[in-house]
Design an enzyme around this catalytic site. Structure first.
Site, PDB file in Angstrom:
ATOM      1  N   THR A 149      46.611  45.975  49.495  1.00 29.41           N
ATOM      2  CA  THR A 149      45.211  46.424  49.540  1.00 29.41           C
ATOM      3  C   THR A 149      44.449  45.881  50.753  1.00 29.41           C
ATOM      4  O   THR A 149      44.650  44.743  51.158  1.00 29.41           O
ATOM      5  CB  THR A 149      44.509  45.928  48.268  1.00 29.41           C
ATOM      6  OG1 THR A 149      45.307  46.289  47.159  1.00 29.41           O
ATOM      7  CG2 THR A 149      43.138  46.521  48.116  1.00 29.41           C
ATOM      8  N   GLY A 188      46.427  38.515  45.687  1.00 33.53           N
ATOM      9  CA  GLY A 188      46.654  37.451  44.701  1.00 33.53           C
ATOM     10  C   GLY A 188      47.590  36.397  45.265  1.00 33.53           C
ATOM     11  O   GLY A 188      48.628  36.722  45.850  1.00 33.53           O
ATOM     12  N   GLU A 440      47.024  48.551  40.110  1.00 35.31           N
ATOM     13  CA  GLU A 440      48.245  49.375  39.966  1.00 35.31           C
ATOM     14  C   GLU A 440      47.882  50.820  39.625  1.00 35.31           C
ATOM     15  O   GLU A 440      48.527  51.466  38.804  1.00 35.31           O
ATOM     16  CB  GLU A 440      49.167  48.800  38.876  1.00 35.31           C
ATOM     17  CG  GLU A 440      49.483  47.323  39.095  1.00 35.31           C
ATOM     18  CD  GLU A 440      50.947  47.041  39.404  1.00 35.31           C
ATOM     19  OE1 GLU A 440      51.777  47.950  39.231  1.00 35.31           O
ATOM     20  OE2 GLU A 440      51.232  45.923  39.855  1.00 35.31           O
TER      21      GLU A 440
END
Lengths: 690, 690
Positions: A149, A188, A440
């Site tokens: 992303t 993350g 997702e």
């Protein structure tokens, strides 16, 4: 307050348990897939419960940095297990960790799901063993993250802006962030965990853009943990939930990596910069689906946690309705409270069985895919399965995660004021879970993809191609769509077959409507994409109704396979799920004429009766989920029912009574003891007014 | 990244604003109630924005204690204003504070709304001036809290366990917490703010229980802030939201207060312990309604905040749909994104106008009540108004707060991944707002009360008593219920009068159904309360449909009164609200035969067309809400559209890039550099196997 009368609780649950009409342990075994599986789950739960590293009881009073430090210690524990247990066992461990501590589940999942998944799916065997040796399996030497992303691109991966430009002279790729919006964002593990990253970037060779490919880039010095030159990593800070996971941003400024750090299982680039694309792009999509399947499974698991808390509390809390000298009424005994929670309990079972089924389908598909040889005759069949899996999992991921988010919030509200306390655990469960609806694949976009798949199936069926699996109802559409429910009474209507046919018919009608809207667009001269866009709303609606029905059919299948002693209660739950789903969506069932107005009233009555019937087993059903007090981490969900004592103790432990606020002298005392200046206003001697 | 291309944003909003089909400033004036009101609001917003005490930009990165300290400073500011401005102005200030900082709004509201409200509603003039002199108006000397709820009792106030026993010998009441479940719980301001409390307790005199009355009890020494003897106060700690408010628990152990500290405007107790009850108990309920009215108003205000953020972002964010060389499509240009947000925008207008109307009704009612003289002929009329206000406000509070909670979450999800960032502001807005669905009457219970009121009106109307106000549709029920929509085409159906009649008819039908269910219960021999319990589900449904229709009718009224230049856009919004509400609840409109299946399809088409039409004015409409960037406190809602720059700057300001985690040496380095013991397993020399 030991000198005072014991608060209500324990006796209530004992009474509730005595009412069980089925053997709770048998249900647990059926849900888990057998006694052996139950034993394994209990072993893992016990291990977590006894390990000081896994304690979460005080989580609600920690700062963000304290939670992150704790979660890092848990990542270390997980790395230990990876080296010492089978893949299947580790998967089960992760399922349970997700129920206990969703933030840590994500932090572990970033490496083992995303980074390692990208390696497994994208690396050549040679590359794979290179990275395994660096520590990709054991984390001894490296931890990975997954830089897909960007701040300006999430859903549209093909539109990512980061570039990987091949420099033939040095045989290197140059990774670069060309704009602010190209900054890798939400990554993350980037802020405080990862040493390496899979980076998604547009591959540019000799001025030609070959689209987005994956590259492994080292981010930090593994000894000092400093960012490597050319790389800036920052923390993106506070989030709604999943505080255990450290999301960050990354900017690359002309960072050079060897060509061999591009993952080359599919697309290959040689020393001369020549590109060889894979023959079947679709086969690379399989990995994408695994996340969705995991979320369908997680939806069921988290719903069970929320419902155990809210239903146990409802069996203890009493409010109103007292006659003189009698205790007040349990809130679980109110019709409306039953209507709030019992259908959701039924839905949790539906999601559980759907999760098992979808997981099985996925494993089968992956098996066939991984054993596929060049020129294999099964290729067509595998691609067909992949298409079905892709379309079905899209809608199911969206529908399941939305449903569970709703269940958590309904459970929280059903706990009344105490639902707003952090210690009840439902507020953080909501905040942690909410992201499932976005990552997702954003749920709305996935629902539209699911609808596109359904429109495709409809058109194939219309053209005479037989449909299998979850969309088989599209065969013989014409005879199906004219059916009407023939039940003449509430007892005639209360059959699973009625619900089954109702969903076939209405699913067929809403899919047909979406298909016709699409075809009308084409007839008006719209291009395919434009026409799909124009029928977005009917596509979304089709996916919703199809998915609700899909869950019902999976539940009915599981009921048919269940041991005889469990069938009566499962049948009630299955029927409640089906009728409730109809009662909450009466529109299409009336619009397409399957039910009459009178029949709808019967269905509503039937839902009320089923709520009452399921309520009688409500506590045994929550018991069958077999989540220990440790896993629930909520005084309100305690198996022994002693909730008030536990809640009061938890609050007292966290905050010493009688404490004087640290800011008393600064902010409170000056307020209480100030001089009221307003009383001393200077009065002018106004001559004019005399 | 100043050297890089400017991210998209500002130009987009400029283009959007150029499309406005109405004068934004005129709309703001109409919403605010005239240019003068707009000017006052802007003055207050500017004052807040410039005051260092009111800054909230860094809230997401503060600890609970830091937030509480900040909010205490704001309480001091508020106390200053109370002494220096009119009640009307202070009310407006509070409305805006709620939009900016809901946690602080509650902390101020605990004293000025609840404690002070209890004094105004319950104290005799003599008592009132006594407490005013102690500082109840200015907080100079005391701060109050409101100890109603107990850990075991929330909704059922009559069931509270705390006792106030009269000791005639000393002329004192003895306040006591007899059990753990009697512990006062959730008491806002108790943990760290209040010196005094209104305490709800069962009044016991000579062994007789007179029910729950209000007593003023001092909690802390105002100089040292220590708990007074016999009083234990603790912090109930972490909550889902509203972190600025310090909720606590209180236990009283035989605490003595003078008899004169019982509030005696209504029930009076004399020196001999003789009790005089008030003639009309109902007149004491007025104050209860004020909280509900405030929440209806707050629902509209918070919805506007959430929508401004999500819609402005949607006008800037681009994703997918690009043709070569062309920019991607704005997400606001996708039909499905319009369907997600535009109806909610219309709903915010409906809530806004309903809030104004309900507030006006409330003020009128309170005026008549407060000017009522003993033996007044208007008494019957006033009691009738009170009944209507009570019934209507219950359903509206529930429906409005549920709707806004949904709007916030839809807005958050519509922001995709960034919606999960704390800095977007929607996650905390949700967490802060959620309690509105529970406090001052749990929404489900209030909905049932609203349904009980509707059933009562239905039965009165059936018995020939003419109904007025929002339930006038219940007169001439028989002729109404057989009506059908006669529209023959989409253009014939697209009229406000169609929606109006549809809601009258369907509301009448669902209320009638609830009334019949109730009467059937009575016929079967159930007692009144049992029969109401048995028809809970139909009562709840009746309240929902009635409330949706009620909002539509208020919106239509506001449209009719609007300046001519605003009518076209308001008409579109009003029609969108009505048709969307029907499209989302088609069930009853089909079941009761007002619309045919074909007409429902037209309505869905009409919703899509109206979404597109409203979308054209979407940015000007958010502009008309006139919330400054400071009030929005979200980079995503910036009026200048420069969201990516602002978002990145906010994250960078909060977290220095390249920082090494404080726990690196403790938790990360040992993982990366550990010795892999598994490689050194001792191999036994197993003789048996040779």
């Amino acid at each position: 307050m030991t000198s005072l009368a014991k608060p209500p609780g324990p006796a209530e649950l004992t009474q509730e348990r005595a009412k069980a009409s089925f053997a709770v342990r048998n249900m647990t075994h059926y849900l888990d897939g057998g006694p052996k599986q139950t034993a394994v789950r209990e072993r893992i739960m016990l291990q977590l419960e006894r390990d000081p590293v896994w304690q979460v009881a005080d989580h609600h009073d920690l700062t963000l940095q304290e939670i992150r430090e704790r979660s890092m210690a848990k990542v270390r524990r997980a790395a230990h297990h990876v080296g010492n247990e089978s893949m299947g066992l580790f998967k089960l461990r992760m399922e349970l960790i997700s129920v206990l501590d969703p933030g840590t589940w994500t932090r572990i999942g970033v490496h083992y799901g995303l980074f390692f998944g990208a390696l497994r799916g994208g690396a050549t065997p040679e590359q794979f063993s290179y990275w395994a040796q660096k520590g990709a399996v054991t984390l001894n030497g490296m931890v990975g993250c997954f830089a897909m992303t960007e701040i300006g691109h999430g859903s549209n991966v093909a539109g990512l802006e980061t570039t990987a430009t091949y420099d033939q002279a040095s045989d290197e790729f140059v990774i670069h962030t060309p704009t602010l919006t190209a900054t890798k964002w939400w990554i993350g593990g980037a802020a405080q965990t990862a040493t390496h990253s899979v980076v998604f970037a547009q591959m540019i060779i000799n001025g030609k853009n070959y689209g987005v490919k994956n590259f492994i880039v080292q981010l930090r010095d593994t000894t000092t943990f400093e960012n490597l030159p050319g790389i800036v990593i920052g923390d993106i800070g506070a989030k709604m939930g999943r505080h255990g996971t450290d999301n960050g941003y990354i900017q690359f400024t002309h960072v050079r990596i060897p060509r061999s750090h591009m993952l080359m299982k599919h697309t290959k680039v040689n020393r001369r910069g020549e590109v060889k694309e894979p023959p079947l792009q679709q086969l690379t999509y399989g990995a994408l689906i695994s996340g969705r399947v995991a979320m369908v499974v997680d939806s069921g698991a988290i719903a069970k946690k929320a419902l155990t808390i809210a239903i146990r509390y409802a069996a203890i809390r009493r409010q109103f309705g007292a006659k003189d000298g009698e205790p007040e009424t349990k809130i679980l005994d109110y019709a409306i409270h039953q209507y709030r929670l019992m259908p959701l309990l039924a839905q949790a079972f539906a999601m559980h069985f759907t999760g098992i089924e979808v997981n099985r389908m996925y494993e089968e598909m992956m098996d066939s895919m991984e054993t596929l040889q060049p020129g294999d005759k099964r290729l067509g069949e595998v691609l067909e399965k992949l298409k079905e899996m892709h379309g079905t999992s899209a809608g199911l991921k969206a529908f399941s995660t939305w449903s569970t988010l709703n269940i958590i919030d309904q459970c929280r509200q059903a706990c009344g004021g105490h639902g707003y306390s952090a210690y009840t655990g439902l507020a953080s469960l909501y905040a942690d879970f909410a992201v499932h609806c976005t990552w997702e694949g954003d749920n709305t976009i996935l629902s539209l993809q699911g609808g596109r798949y359904l429109v495709g199936c409809y058109r194939e069926a219309k053209a005479g191609k037989k449909q299998a699996g979850g969309v088989a109802y599209l065969n013989n559409l014409e005879s199906l769509v004219s059916k009407q429910c023939s039940a003449k009474s509430i007892s005639e209507i209360s059959r699973l077959e009625v619900i089954e046919e109702a969903f076939w018919l209405v699913s067929a009608r809403v899919v047909k409507k979406a298909g016709e809207d699409f075809e009308n667009g084409i007839k008006k001269g719209l291009k395919e994409d434009e026409s799909y866009e124009a029928c977005s709303q009917s596509r979304l609606f089709a996916t919703k109704i199809h998915s609700v029905g899909y869950l019902f059919h999976r539940f009915k299948g599981a009921l048919e396979r269940a041991p005889a002693d469990l069938k009566p209660i499962l049948e009630k739950l299955c029927m409640l799920y089906g009728f409730y789903a109809i009662a909450e969506n009466t529109g299409p069932f009336l619009q397409y004429g399957y039910f009459t107005s009178e029949q709808i009233d019967w269905i509503r009555e039937s839902v009320n009766a089923l709520c009452l019937a399921v309520r009688e087993n409500a506590i045994p059903l929550t018991d069958s989920f077999n989540l220990s007090d440790f896993m629930l981490n909520s005084p309100f969900g305690r198996a022994d029912g002693d909730i008030y004592t536990a809640y009061f103790a938890a609050v007292q432990k966290a905050h010493k009574p009688g404490a004087i606020p640290t800011y008393f002298n600064k902010e409170i005392s000056p307020l209480l003891h100030r001089k009221m200046e307003v009383e001393e206003v200077l009065e002018l001697d106004e001559e004019d007014e005399e």
